[in-house]
Design an enzyme around this catalytic site. Structure first.
Site, PDB file in Angstrom:
ATOM      1  N   LYS A 100      27.263 -53.288 -29.203  1.00 18.88           N
ATOM      2  CA  LYS A 100      27.452 -51.839 -29.402  1.00 18.88           C
ATOM      3  C   LYS A 100      26.661 -51.353 -30.612  1.00 18.88           C
ATOM      4  CE  LYS A 100      31.187 -50.346 -31.746  1.00 18.88           C
ATOM      5  NZ  LYS A 100      30.813 -49.446 -32.854  1.00 18.88           N
ATOM      6  N   ASN A 101      26.720 -52.100 -31.711  1.00 17.51           N
ATOM      7  CA  ASN A 101      26.068 -51.638 -32.938  1.00 17.51           C
ATOM      8  C   ASN A 101      24.548 -51.779 -32.887  1.00 17.51           C
ATOM      9  OD1 ASN A 101      28.540 -50.974 -33.883  1.00 17.51           O
ATOM     10  ND2 ASN A 101      28.672 -52.610 -35.405  1.00 17.51           N
ATOM     11  N   ARG A 154      31.183 -42.303 -36.217  1.00 20.56           N
ATOM     12  CA  ARG A 154      30.356 -42.237 -37.421  1.00 20.56           C
ATOM     13  C   ARG A 154      28.869 -42.401 -37.101  1.00 20.56           C
ATOM     14  NH1 ARG A 154      29.849 -43.066 -42.870  1.00 20.56           N
ATOM     15  NH2 ARG A 154      28.336 -44.640 -43.439  1.00 20.56           N
ATOM     16  N   CYS A 168      35.809 -44.453 -37.418  1.00 20.13           N
ATOM     17  CA  CYS A 168      37.009 -45.192 -37.805  1.00 20.13           C
ATOM     18  C   CYS A 168      37.481 -44.713 -39.172  1.00 20.13           C
ATOM     19  CB  CYS A 168      36.709 -46.680 -37.912  1.00 20.13           C
ATOM     20  SG  CYS A 168      36.524 -47.496 -36.336  1.00 20.13           S
ATOM     21  N   ARG A 195      33.619 -43.985 -46.431  1.00 18.33           N
ATOM     22  CA  ARG A 195      32.418 -44.104 -45.604  1.00 18.33           C
ATOM     23  C   ARG A 195      31.484 -42.900 -45.732  1.00 18.33           C
ATOM     24  NH1 ARG A 195      33.533 -47.054 -39.911  1.00 18.33           N
ATOM     25  NH2 ARG A 195      31.510 -47.920 -40.346  1.00 18.33           N
ATOM     26  N   ASP A 227      33.551 -56.636 -39.623  1.00 19.51           N
ATOM     27  CA  ASP A 227      34.041 -56.296 -38.282  1.00 19.51           C
ATOM     28  C   ASP A 227      34.840 -57.427 -37.631  1.00 19.51           C
ATOM     29  OD1 ASP A 227      32.914 -53.836 -38.548  1.00 19.51           O
ATOM     30  OD2 ASP A 227      31.319 -54.121 -37.074  1.00 19.51           O
ATOM     31  N   ILE A 251      33.407 -54.813 -48.115  1.00 22.95           N
ATOM     32  CA  ILE A 251      32.515 -53.800 -47.529  1.00 22.95           C
ATOM     33  C   ILE A 251      33.194 -52.427 -47.469  1.00 22.95           C
ATOM     34  CG2 ILE A 251      31.040 -53.204 -45.558  1.00 22.95           C
ATOM     35  CD1 ILE A 251      30.157 -55.795 -46.905  1.00 22.95           C
ATOM     36  N   ARG A 273      36.501 -48.118 -27.348  1.00 25.55           N
ATOM     37  CA  ARG A 273      35.271 -47.678 -28.018  1.00 25.55           C
ATOM     38  C   ARG A 273      34.266 -48.812 -28.134  1.00 25.55           C
ATOM     39  NH1 ARG A 273      36.222 -45.853 -33.655  1.00 25.55           N
ATOM     40  NH2 ARG A 273      33.980 -46.110 -33.518  1.00 25.55           N
TER      41      ARG A 273
HETATM   42  C1  UD1 Z   1      27.788 -50.551 -39.550  1.00 22.97           C
HETATM   43  C2  UD1 Z   1      28.520 -50.916 -38.285  1.00 22.97           C
HETATM   44  C3  UD1 Z   1      29.974 -51.219 -38.612  1.00 22.97           C
HETATM   45  C4  UD1 Z   1      30.059 -52.284 -39.674  1.00 22.97           C
HETATM   46  C5  UD1 Z   1      29.226 -51.914 -40.897  1.00 22.97           C
HETATM   47  C6  UD1 Z   1      29.139 -53.010 -41.945  1.00 22.97           C
HETATM   48  C7  UD1 Z   1      27.332 -49.591 -36.638  1.00 22.97           C
HETATM   49  C8  UD1 Z   1      27.377 -48.480 -35.669  1.00 22.97           C
HETATM   50  N1  UD1 Z   1      28.446 -49.797 -37.368  1.00 22.97           N
HETATM   51  O1  UD1 Z   1      28.400 -49.371 -40.057  1.00 22.97           O
HETATM   52  O2  UD1 Z   1      30.622 -51.663 -37.413  1.00 22.97           O
HETATM   53  O3  UD1 Z   1      31.408 -52.445 -40.072  1.00 22.97           O
HETATM   54  O4  UD1 Z   1      27.878 -51.611 -40.484  1.00 22.97           O
HETATM   55  O5  UD1 Z   1      28.599 -54.157 -41.389  1.00 22.97           O
HETATM   56  O6  UD1 Z   1      26.353 -50.300 -36.755  1.00 22.97           O
HETATM   57  N2  UD1 Z   1      27.870 -46.528 -47.593  1.00 22.97           N
HETATM   58  C9  UD1 Z   1      27.757 -45.524 -48.528  1.00 22.97           C
HETATM   59  N3  UD1 Z   1      26.911 -44.488 -48.274  1.00 22.97           N
HETATM   60  C10 UD1 Z   1      26.193 -44.407 -47.115  1.00 22.97           C
HETATM   61  C11 UD1 Z   1      26.310 -45.447 -46.166  1.00 22.97           C
HETATM   62  C12 UD1 Z   1      27.150 -46.491 -46.444  1.00 22.97           C
HETATM   63  O7  UD1 Z   1      28.390 -45.562 -49.571  1.00 22.97           O
HETATM   64  O8  UD1 Z   1      25.454 -43.438 -46.928  1.00 22.97           O
HETATM   65  C13 UD1 Z   1      28.766 -47.660 -47.860  1.00 22.97           C
HETATM   66  C14 UD1 Z   1      29.925 -47.733 -46.883  1.00 22.97           C
HETATM   67  O9  UD1 Z   1      30.987 -46.889 -47.236  1.00 22.97           O
HETATM   68  C15 UD1 Z   1      30.263 -49.202 -46.944  1.00 22.97           C
HETATM   69  C16 UD1 Z   1      28.900 -49.874 -47.158  1.00 22.97           C
HETATM   70  O10 UD1 Z   1      28.045 -48.869 -47.666  1.00 22.97           O
HETATM   71  O11 UD1 Z   1      31.076 -49.449 -48.060  1.00 22.97           O
HETATM   72  C17 UD1 Z   1      28.289 -50.491 -45.927  1.00 22.97           C
HETATM   73  O12 UD1 Z   1      28.264 -49.535 -44.881  1.00 22.97           O
HETATM   74  P1  UD1 Z   1      27.152 -49.509 -43.762  1.00 22.97           P
HETATM   75  O13 UD1 Z   1      26.459 -50.832 -43.737  1.00 22.97           O
HETATM   76  O14 UD1 Z   1      26.335 -48.293 -43.916  1.00 22.97           O
HETATM   77  O15 UD1 Z   1      28.021 -49.375 -42.460  1.00 22.97           O
HETATM   78  P2  UD1 Z   1      27.681 -48.518 -41.176  1.00 22.97           P
HETATM   79  O16 UD1 Z   1      26.214 -48.498 -40.934  1.00 22.97           O
HETATM   80  O17 UD1 Z   1      28.420 -47.225 -41.220  1.00 22.97           O
END
Ligand code: UD1
Length: 418
Positions: free
Chosen positions: A22-23, A92, A116, A121, A305, A327, A397
Site C-alpha cells: 500500500k505504501n 494522510r 491515522c 504528524r 507499522d 517514530i 484501509r
Molecule cells: C509513512 C507510511 C507510514 C509509516 C511512516 C513511517 C505511507 C503512506 N505511510 O508515513 O505507514 O508509519 O512512513 O515509516 O507511506 N514528520 C514531520 N513533518 C513532516 C513529515 C513527517 O514532522 O512534514 C514526522 C512525522 O510526524 C514522524 C516522522 O517525521 O514523526 C516520520 O514520518 P514520515 O516518514 O513522514 O511518515 P509518513 O510518510 O507520513
C-alpha cells in the site's frame, strides 16, 4: 459497519499471498499526475486507501481504468483544481498529490490531510522541500496554497529527518524542476526505492535510491510506462506474527527477505524459525513465545507499522518485553483495547513494558487505527473464546482480504455486516 468475530486457539498453517505494498502504491498513484502519458501500475493492493487515492486523482481529472492485469492512469487532462477536505480527510497520503500538481502546473491548492490519529504528524517537511525548490507556500483556511509560476528550480534540499513522505514529495517535485536537485537525509525505505524505480520507468533520471543522498536530474521528458509495486513488508510481517502467536506455520508468498531483515531478527529472537521458501519466506512458531526488547526506527530498523503486531505477540510471551516507539509519539493507542483481552502493558512516554501473560481471553474491542486494529486481530487469534472487533473499516484501509487469508490458514474468523 462490519465486525470481525474471531474465536482464538487454532494453530494457523498455510500459505498467504502477500499483496502489493500500500505504501508503495500510494505515491506511485500520485506520481501518475506528473506525466501527460499513461502509467500502468500492476500489483496494486485491493484496499480502501488505494481506492481513495485513485478517487482523489480522478477528481483532479485523471482517467483511471482498472483491468484484471493492472490499473492504467491517464493524467493528460488533469487540472490543478481543488479537492475538498471530506475526500482527503481519511488519508494522510493525500498530501502526496501536492508536489506533482505544483511541479506540473506551477500552482496547487490541496487540503491539509487527515489519516491515522497517531500523533501530530505535521506536513512541514513536505512544505519546506517545496520552498527549497522555489515555491511560495501559504496555509489558508485548512488548504495548502502553493505557487511556482516560473517553475521549480533544482536545489540542494536537506530534510530535517528521513521522512518517507517528504522524500517522496522531494523526488516528484525535483523531476520537473530545472537543473539538478540533491536530496540529503532522504528516507531509505523500500517504498521510496520503489517510487524511484517507477519514476525512472516514466523517464526520470535519479541516482542514489536506497541511500540518504538522492540526485535528480530534472526537466524530465515523460513517457508511457508500466511499473509493478513491491510486496507489502508490513502485511508480510503481520502474517509472520499470526503464525507465531498461534504456534503455527505460514508461507509468506511473494515476501522479500531483504526488506524484512530487522523484523525477522526480532521474530527469531522471540523463538520463530524463519527460512526462505520457493515462493517467499516461511515463518514457524514453536511453543511459548520469548520476550524481546526492540525499538522502532527508520528503515532498515524495525518498522513502526509493525510495532502493534509485535506487541500483541509480546503480550503472551514468557516474561517481560520492552518496546520503544521513536517514530510517532502517540502510537500506543491500541494498548487500552488490547488490555480488554487481559494483557499487562505499562506505558511510560514512548516506552511500553509488556508483561507476558500465560493466556488471553476474548472480549468486544474497537479498532482505532489501521495497524492497531490488526494487533487486536492477532491477539484474538491467540485468546480463549470469542473476540468481536468493531470499526473494521480501519483494517480495510490497508489489508487486502485479511479475514479470508486468515481463514484459509485455518483461523476461526467471520466478517459480519451489520
Ligand atoms: C509513512 C507510511 C507510514 C509509516 C511512516 C513511517 C505511507 C503512506 N505511510 O508515513 O505507514 O508509519 O512512513 O515509516 O507511506 N514528520 C514531520 N513533518 C513532516 C513529515 C513527517 O514532522 O512534514 C514526522 C512525522 O510526524 C514522524 C516522522 O517525521 O514523526 C516520520 O514520518 P514520515 O516518514 O513522514 O511518515 P509518513 O510518510 O507520513
Amino acid at each position: 459497519m462490519d465486525e470481525l468475530h474471531i474465536t482464538g486457539g487454532t494453530r494457523l498453517d498455510g500459505a498467504v499471498p502477500i499483496a502489493g505494498a500500500k505504501n508503495a502504491a500510494l505515491p506511485q498513484i500520485a506520481a501518475a499526475l506528473l506525466s501527460p502519458h499513461p502509467l500502468e501500475l500492476t500489483n496494486l493492493p485491493k484496499v480502501s486507501d488505494v481506492d481513495n487515492m485513485l478517487r482523489i486523482i480522478s477528481l483532479y481529472g485523471a482517467e483511471v481504468q482498472r483491468n484484471a492485469g493492472g490499473t492504467v492512469i491517464n493524467a493528460q487532462n488533469v487540472t490543478p483544481g481543488e479537492v475538498d477536505y471530506e475526500t482527503v480527510r481519511k488519508m494522510r497520503a493525500s498530501i502526496l498529490v501536492l508536489a506533482p500538481l505544483l511541479a506540473r502546473f506551477g500552482s496547487a491548492r490541496v487540503s491539509l490531510p487527515g489519516g491515522c490519529a497517531i500523533g501530530a504528524r505535521p506536513v512541514d517537511m513536505h512544505l519546506k522541500v517545496l520552498s527549497a525548490l522555489g515555491a511560495t507556500i501559504a496555509v489558508e483556511g485548512g488548504y495548502i496554497v502553493a505557487n511556482a509560476s516560473d517553475g521549480l528550480k533544482g536545489a540542494r534540499v536537506v530534510l530535517p529527518g528521513p521522512s518517507v513522505g517528504a522524500s517522496e514529495t522531494a523526488l516528484m517535485a525535483a523531476c520537473c524542476a530545472t537543473g539538478e536537485t540533491e536530496i540529503l537525509n532522504a528516507a531509505r525505505e523500500p517504498e521510496v526505492v520503489d517510487l524511484v524505480a517507477c519514476l525512472v520507468s516514466m523517464g526520470a533520471e535519479i541516482e542514489g535510491a536506497g541511500t540518504h543522498r538522492l540526485l535528480v536530474k530534472g526537466s524530465t521528458t515523460w513517457r508511457a510506462a508500466s511499473h509493478h509495486a513491491i510486496a507489502d513488508r508490513v502485511e508480510a510481517g503481520t502474517y509472520a506474527a499470526a503464525a507465531m502467536i498461534t504456534g503455527g506455520r505460514i508461507e509468506l508468498v511473494n515476501a522479500r527477505m531483504e526488506h524484512l531483515s530487522s523484523v525477522l531478527q526480532v521474530l527469531e529472537s522471540m523463538g520463530a524459525t524463519v527460512w526462505p521458501g520457493d515462493r517467499g519466506v516461511v515463518v514457524e512458531g514453536h511453543g511459548r513465545i520469548k520476550p524481546a526488547d526492540f525499538t522502532t526506527e527508520p528503515y532498515p530498523g524495525f518498522p513502526t507499522d509493525l510495532q502493534a503486531q509485535f506487541m500483541a505477540m509480546a503480550s503472551i510471551a514468557e516474561g517481560a518485553s520492552v518496546i520503544r516507539e521513536t517514530i510517532f509519539e502517540n502510537r500506543f493507542m491500541h494498548v487500552p483495547e488490547l488490555s480488554r483481552l487481559g494483557t499487562n502493558i505499562a506505558l511510560n512516554g514512548s516506552v511500553a513494558t509488556v508483561r507476558g501473560q500465560p493466556s488471553l481471553k476474548g472480549a468486544p474491542v474497537m479498532a482505532t487505527d489501521l495497524r492497531a486494529s490488526v494487533c487486536l486481530v492477532l491477539a484474538a487469534l491467540a485468546a480463549q473464546g470469542e473476540t468481536i472487533i468493531k470499526r473494521v473499516y480501519h483494517l480495510d484501509r490497508g489489508y487486502e482480504q485479511l479475514d479470508r487469508k486468515l481463514a484459509q490458514c485455518g483461523a476461526n474468523i467471520r466478517r459480519v455486516s451489520l
